[in-house]
Design an enzyme around this catalytic site. Structure first.
Site, PDB file in Angstrom:
ATOM      1  N   SER A  96      -5.899  -0.396  -3.917  1.00 22.35           N
ATOM      2  CA  SER A  96      -5.905   1.044  -4.099  1.00 22.35           C
ATOM      3  C   SER A  96      -5.878   1.413  -5.589  1.00 22.35           C
ATOM      4  CB  SER A  96      -4.736   1.644  -3.309  1.00 22.35           C
ATOM      5  OG  SER A  96      -4.791   3.036  -3.291  1.00 22.35           O
ATOM      6  N   ASP A 146     -11.536   5.013   5.806  1.00 23.19           N
ATOM      7  CA  ASP A 146     -10.614   5.270   4.689  1.00 23.19           C
ATOM      8  C   ASP A 146     -10.587   6.767   4.371  1.00 23.19           C
ATOM      9  OD1 ASP A 146      -9.274   5.442   2.228  1.00 23.19           O
ATOM     10  OD2 ASP A 146      -9.935   3.451   1.628  1.00 23.19           O
ATOM     11  N   HIS A 177      -7.324   2.864   4.832  1.00 20.95           N
ATOM     12  CA  HIS A 177      -7.119   2.465   3.430  1.00 20.95           C
ATOM     13  C   HIS A 177      -6.510   1.062   3.328  1.00 20.95           C
ATOM     14  CE1 HIS A 177      -7.223   3.769  -0.711  1.00 20.95           C
ATOM     15  NE2 HIS A 177      -5.940   3.509  -0.896  1.00 20.95           N
TER      16      HIS A 177
HETATM   17  C1  MLT Z   1      -6.012   6.494  -7.090  1.00 19.53           C
HETATM   18  O1  MLT Z   1      -5.376   7.484  -7.443  1.00 19.53           O
HETATM   19  O2  MLT Z   1      -6.183   5.501  -7.787  1.00 19.53           O
HETATM   20  C2  MLT Z   1      -6.605   6.513  -5.720  1.00 19.53           C
HETATM   21  O3  MLT Z   1      -6.736   7.807  -5.260  1.00 19.53           O
HETATM   22  C3  MLT Z   1      -5.832   5.677  -4.789  1.00 19.53           C
HETATM   23  C4  MLT Z   1      -4.412   6.149  -4.677  1.00 19.53           C
HETATM   24  O4  MLT Z   1      -4.151   7.105  -3.938  1.00 19.53           O
HETATM   25  O5  MLT Z   1      -3.563   5.604  -5.340  1.00 19.53           O
END
Ligand code: MLT
Length: 195
Positions: A96, A146, A177
Site C-alpha cells: 500500500s 481494490d 486492497h
Molecule cells: C497512499 O496514501 O499511499 C495510498 O492511498 C494507500 C494508503 O491508503 O495508504
C-alpha cells in the site's frame, strides 16, 4: 545521518520492508519472515505520521499525494538504502503506502533498488521521463476489487514499468486492497527466485 527508525538483520539479498499506512517496522519485519527466511531484512518506519499513524509521505486525501514531499521522501529513502546496504542486492517489499514509496524510488532513483515486490501499489507520480529499469524484477500484486486503487491506475503503473524495461510480473487477485494467502505464496515464490 538518516534518522530512520529501522531494524536491520544483514543478508544478501536484503528485503527492504516498507509498511502500509498505520503499520510499523516490527510488523513488516514479521511479514518479511513469513515470505522468506533466507534473506537479510531492513525494515524501516516512514517519517510522515498522519494523525498518529506512520506513513512514508504526505497526502491531501485518499490517493491525492503531496508530490514535492513524496519526491523528497523517496530521494531520502533511496540515499539511505545505498549508504546502508552498499553491496547487498536491495529488494523492496512494500504494501500500500509502502508499495507507493517503493514505486517512487524505482521511478526516481532506480539505482537504489535491484527489484521490488509491490502489493496494492498505485502510480506515485508522473515522471517527466521514464528511467531505464533494464530487466529489474518487479512483481505487482493487485486486487480487482481494490477500493483504493482503480484498475486503470494499477495498469498505468504496470505500463510505466514495462515501457521502462523492467521484468514485470503482474498478478491480479479477486479481492480488495489486502493480498490473500494465495498471493502470499506467489510473493514467497517470487522472492525465492531472487535468491
Ligand atoms: C497512499 O496514501 O499511499 C495510498 O492511498 C494507500 C494508503 O491508503 O495508504
Amino acid at each position: 545521518m538518516s534518522g530512520f527508525i529501522e531494524i536491520h538483520e544483514p543478508g544478501d539479498p536484503t528485503l527492504v520492508m516498507l509498511h502500509g499506512t498505520g503499520g510499523d517496522e516490527r510488523q513488516m519485519l514479521d511479514f518479511g519472515k513469513r515470505l522468506s527466511k533466507r534473506t537479510g531484512y531492513l525494515s524501516l518506519r516512514g517519517k510522515e505520521p498522519e494523525m498518529g499513524v506512520n506513513r512514508w509521505f504526505r497526502r491531501f486525501g485518499e490517493g491525492v499525494f503531496d508530490e514535492p514531499n513524496l519526491l523528497m521522501r523517496a530521494d531520502e529513502l533511496a540515499s539511505h538504502l545505498v549508504e546502508k546496504l552498499p553491496t547487498e542486492r536491495r529488494v523492496a517489499v512494500g504494501f500500500s503506502n509502502g508499495a507507493n514509496i517503493a514505486a517512487a524510488v524505482m521511478l526516481l532513483r532506480p539505482e537504489a533498488l535491484h527489484g521490488a515486490l509491490l502489493m496494492a501499489p498505485m502510480v506515485p507520480f508522473q515522471p517527466d521521463t521514464l528511467p531505464d529499469l533494464d530487466g529489474k524484477p518487479i512483481l505487482m500484486i493487485c486486487g480487482e476489487q481494490d477500493p483504493i486503487v482503480p484498475r486503470t491506475n494499477a495498469m498505468a503503473l504496470a505500463s510505466m514499468f514495462e515501457t521502462a524495461g523492467a521484468d514485470l510480473n503482474l498478478h491480479w487477485h479477486s479481492g480488495g486492497h489486502n493480498p490473500g494467502p494465495t498471493e502470499l505464496n506467489i510473493a514467497a515464490a517470487w522472492i525465492a527466485k531472487q535468491l
